[in-house]
Design a protein around this motif. Structure first.
Motif, PDB file in Angstrom:
ATOM      1  N   UNK A 101      15.521 -19.065   3.278  1.00 38.43           N
ATOM      2  CA  UNK A 101      16.412 -20.212   3.411  1.00 38.43           C
ATOM      3  C   UNK A 101      15.816 -21.445   2.732  1.00 38.43           C
ATOM      4  N   UNK A 102      14.502 -21.625   2.860  1.00 40.44           N
ATOM      5  CA  UNK A 102      13.897 -22.778   2.200  1.00 40.44           C
ATOM      6  C   UNK A 102      14.000 -22.654   0.681  1.00 40.44           C
ATOM      7  N   UNK A 103      13.853 -21.450   0.169  1.00 37.17           N
ATOM      8  CA  UNK A 103      14.042 -21.254  -1.274  1.00 37.17           C
ATOM      9  C   UNK A 103      15.457 -21.680  -1.690  1.00 37.17           C
ATOM     10  N   UNK A 104      16.455 -21.403  -0.855  1.00 34.03           N
ATOM     11  CA  UNK A 104      17.827 -21.831  -1.155  1.00 34.03           C
ATOM     12  C   UNK A 104      17.948 -23.352  -1.091  1.00 34.03           C
ATOM     13  N   UNK A 162      21.718 -31.659  -3.544  1.00 35.67           N
ATOM     14  CA  UNK A 162      21.265 -32.852  -2.827  1.00 35.67           C
ATOM     15  C   UNK A 162      19.741 -32.930  -2.698  1.00 35.67           C
ATOM     16  N   UNK A 163      19.089 -31.776  -2.822  1.00 34.02           N
ATOM     17  CA  UNK A 163      17.651 -31.727  -2.535  1.00 34.02           C
ATOM     18  C   UNK A 163      16.872 -31.974  -3.828  1.00 34.02           C
ATOM     19  N   UNK A 164      16.585 -33.240  -4.093  1.00 36.32           N
ATOM     20  CA  UNK A 164      15.930 -33.651  -5.329  1.00 36.32           C
ATOM     21  C   UNK A 164      14.433 -33.317  -5.414  1.00 36.32           C
ATOM     22  N   UNK A 165      13.670 -33.191  -4.293  1.00 37.57           N
ATOM     23  CA  UNK A 165      12.210 -33.096  -4.441  1.00 37.57           C
ATOM     24  C   UNK A 165      11.728 -31.957  -5.324  1.00 37.57           C
ATOM     25  N   UNK A 166      12.301 -30.761  -5.172  1.00 37.95           N
ATOM     26  CA  UNK A 166      11.784 -29.614  -5.925  1.00 37.95           C
ATOM     27  C   UNK A 166      12.008 -29.775  -7.418  1.00 37.95           C
ATOM     28  N   UNK A 167      13.232 -30.079  -7.819  1.00 41.49           N
ATOM     29  CA  UNK A 167      13.490 -30.174  -9.258  1.00 41.49           C
ATOM     30  C   UNK A 167      12.760 -31.369  -9.873  1.00 41.49           C
ATOM     31  N   UNK A 168      12.585 -32.455  -9.094  1.00 44.67           N
ATOM     32  CA  UNK A 168      11.883 -33.616  -9.632  1.00 44.67           C
ATOM     33  C   UNK A 168      10.404 -33.321  -9.817  1.00 44.67           C
ATOM     34  N   UNK A 184       4.169 -20.368  -0.350  1.00 43.27           N
ATOM     35  CA  UNK A 184       5.600 -20.056  -0.418  1.00 43.27           C
ATOM     36  C   UNK A 184       5.922 -19.021  -1.481  1.00 43.27           C
ATOM     37  N   UNK A 185       6.884 -19.338  -2.342  1.00 44.36           N
ATOM     38  CA  UNK A 185       7.379 -18.365  -3.317  1.00 44.36           C
ATOM     39  C   UNK A 185       6.605 -18.383  -4.635  1.00 44.36           C
ATOM     40  N   UNK A 186       5.590 -19.232  -4.762  1.00 43.31           N
ATOM     41  CA  UNK A 186       4.700 -19.281  -5.939  1.00 43.31           C
ATOM     42  C   UNK A 186       5.443 -19.658  -7.217  1.00 43.31           C
ATOM     43  N   UNK A 187       6.440 -20.522  -7.118  1.00 40.32           N
ATOM     44  CA  UNK A 187       7.201 -20.934  -8.295  1.00 40.32           C
ATOM     45  C   UNK A 187       6.474 -22.016  -9.086  1.00 40.32           C
ATOM     46  N   UNK A 188       6.047 -23.074  -8.409  1.00 38.30           N
ATOM     47  CA  UNK A 188       5.470 -24.223  -9.113  1.00 38.30           C
ATOM     48  C   UNK A 188       4.126 -23.894  -9.742  1.00 38.30           C
ATOM     49  N   UNK A 210       4.640 -10.341  -1.028  1.00 42.38           N
ATOM     50  CA  UNK A 210       5.644  -9.966  -2.031  1.00 42.38           C
ATOM     51  C   UNK A 210       5.582 -10.897  -3.235  1.00 42.38           C
ATOM     52  N   UNK A 211       5.417 -12.198  -2.987  1.00 40.98           N
ATOM     53  CA  UNK A 211       5.329 -13.155  -4.088  1.00 40.98           C
ATOM     54  C   UNK A 211       4.063 -12.931  -4.911  1.00 40.98           C
ATOM     55  N   UNK A 212       2.952 -12.591  -4.235  1.00 38.31           N
ATOM     56  CA  UNK A 212       1.697 -12.340  -4.951  1.00 38.31           C
ATOM     57  C   UNK A 212       1.803 -11.120  -5.858  1.00 38.31           C
ATOM     58  N   UNK A 213       2.513 -10.083  -5.410  1.00 38.12           N
ATOM     59  CA  UNK A 213       2.694  -8.898  -6.243  1.00 38.12           C
ATOM     60  C   UNK A 213       3.468  -9.232  -7.511  1.00 38.12           C
ATOM     61  N   UNK A 214       4.480 -10.061  -7.392  1.00 40.46           N
ATOM     62  CA  UNK A 214       5.255 -10.465  -8.574  1.00 40.46           C
ATOM     63  C   UNK A 214       4.379 -11.269  -9.537  1.00 40.46           C
ATOM     64  N   UNK A 215       3.527 -12.121  -8.987  1.00 43.10           N
ATOM     65  CA  UNK A 215       2.655 -12.933  -9.836  1.00 43.10           C
ATOM     66  C   UNK A 215       1.633 -12.059 -10.565  1.00 43.10           C
ATOM     67  N   UNK A 216       1.078 -11.075  -9.888  1.00 40.80           N
ATOM     68  CA  UNK A 216       0.112 -10.162 -10.528  1.00 40.80           C
ATOM     69  C   UNK A 216       0.751  -9.457 -11.720  1.00 40.80           C
TER      70      UNK A 216
END
Length: 330
Positions: free
Chosen positions: A53-56, A62-68, A96-100, A126-132
């Protein structure tokens, strides 16, 4: 002995219920519901469903912090990499999802190891496996832990450069001022000889803040209410989700968003055999999100033992990213 029925509602026990030994979540929820002003730590938002849900939320208009913050990290990647240097070991708190961190890894010169730390072990794994898979030359060593508690980090690898903390997303704002100082002090000790790359949200128009935490799609409300669903699933509580509403507002004198779950009626909930009463309108406080000024954050970091150096913001000064130099290695 007094008859249990004569006790106040929140002190009555239902001895016919049997529950397993309480987890950390259970113990903290029990303590939080026992307080006059009920509360629970926001770290328990992040089970698998809450993390999704937080990823969504991060993608909401409206949620500017992530994209900024992503924009700052993208546009200033070269400057940030120059501060960090080659062969760095990156320690991400609340990964979290290891995006940034991908933006950071792409900009760095031969990063040696990445250690993401997060309380949600399943989501982190799961996120660490994708990053590897995407960075096969990078050592990825996830740690499922509460990063606000004392940590023992893996020993530096051979030939490693600076040990650098990465704490994006203005998660520091979820702490009380005393907790924020304590976290920064802990980080300064862990990162000696290196530094901390820290993202924090800035003070701004309250209307912008209100919209960010009360989105039109109701995703933030679902995220907040997921705490109760999680408690029912993991702790055998009996919260009625339609009996609570999401509420978030900006407390201007304290420069913080406050998020609550509001009881829509008089009701009671059972946890570990104990009944907790709610009056109509009574709340469970679930999160603070403190906002900062650039000068205020730099002063706080200096008090914790860091030397503030570079700071980057977007043109509208919605968000800021700080490079904080840690004390010299002992």
């Amino acid at each position: 002995m007094r008859n249990p029925a004569s006790l106040p509602l929140d002190l009555q026990r239902d001895d016919t219920r049997t529950t397993p030994a309480l987890s950390e979540f259970g113990r903290e929820l029990h303590a939080g519901l026992s307080r006059r002003a009920k509360s629970i730590s926001p770290k328990f938002f992040y089970d698998v469903e809450g993390s999704a849900l937080f990823d969504r939320i991060c993608d909401l208009p409206e949620y500017y912090p992530t994209r900024t913050e992503l924009r700052i990290l993208t546009e200033r990647a070269g400057d940030i990499a120059a501060q960090i240097g080659p062969n760095a070991e990156i320690i991400e708190f609340g990964a979290g999802s290891l995006t940034k961190v991908r933006l950071l890894l792409d900009a760095l010169e031969t990063p040696r190891r990445y250690v993401p730390i997060d309380i949600s072990g399943e989501h982190l794994g799961a996120a660490a496996e994708r990053l590897r898979a995407d960075y096969p030359q990078l050592a990825v060593q996830p740690v499922a832990a509460d990063y606000t508690m004392p940590l023992v980090l893996p020993a530096p690898g051979e030939g490693a450069g600076r040990r650098v903390g990465f704490f994006p997303g203005s998660t520091l704002g979820n702490f009380t001022p005393d907790e924020a100082l304590a976290f920064l002090q802990l980080s300064a000790r862990l990162l000696r000889g290196g530094g901390l790359l820290l993202g924090v949200d800035l003070v701004k128009d309250p209307a912008v803040l209100h919209a960010a935490y009360n989105d039109a799609q109701g995703v933030t409300a679902a995220f907040n209410l997921n705490l109760l669903r999680r408690a029912n699933a993991e702790l055998q509580t009996d919260f009625e989700l339609d009996g609570f509403s999401h509420a978030a507002f900006y407390n201007a004198p304290m420069q913080r968003i406050e998020m609550h779950l509001v009881s829509r009626r008089a009701q009671s909930v059972t946890l570990d055999g104990r009944r907790f009463g709610f009056a109509e309108g009574e709340t469970i406080h679930t999160e603070y999100s403190h906002k900062f000024t650039v000068d205020g954050l730099r002063a706080l970091a200096e008090k914790a033992g860091f030397t503030p150096t570079a700071v980057w913001t977007d043109p509208d000064r919605l968000f800021s990213v700080h490079w904080l130099q840690a004390p010299a290695a002992q």
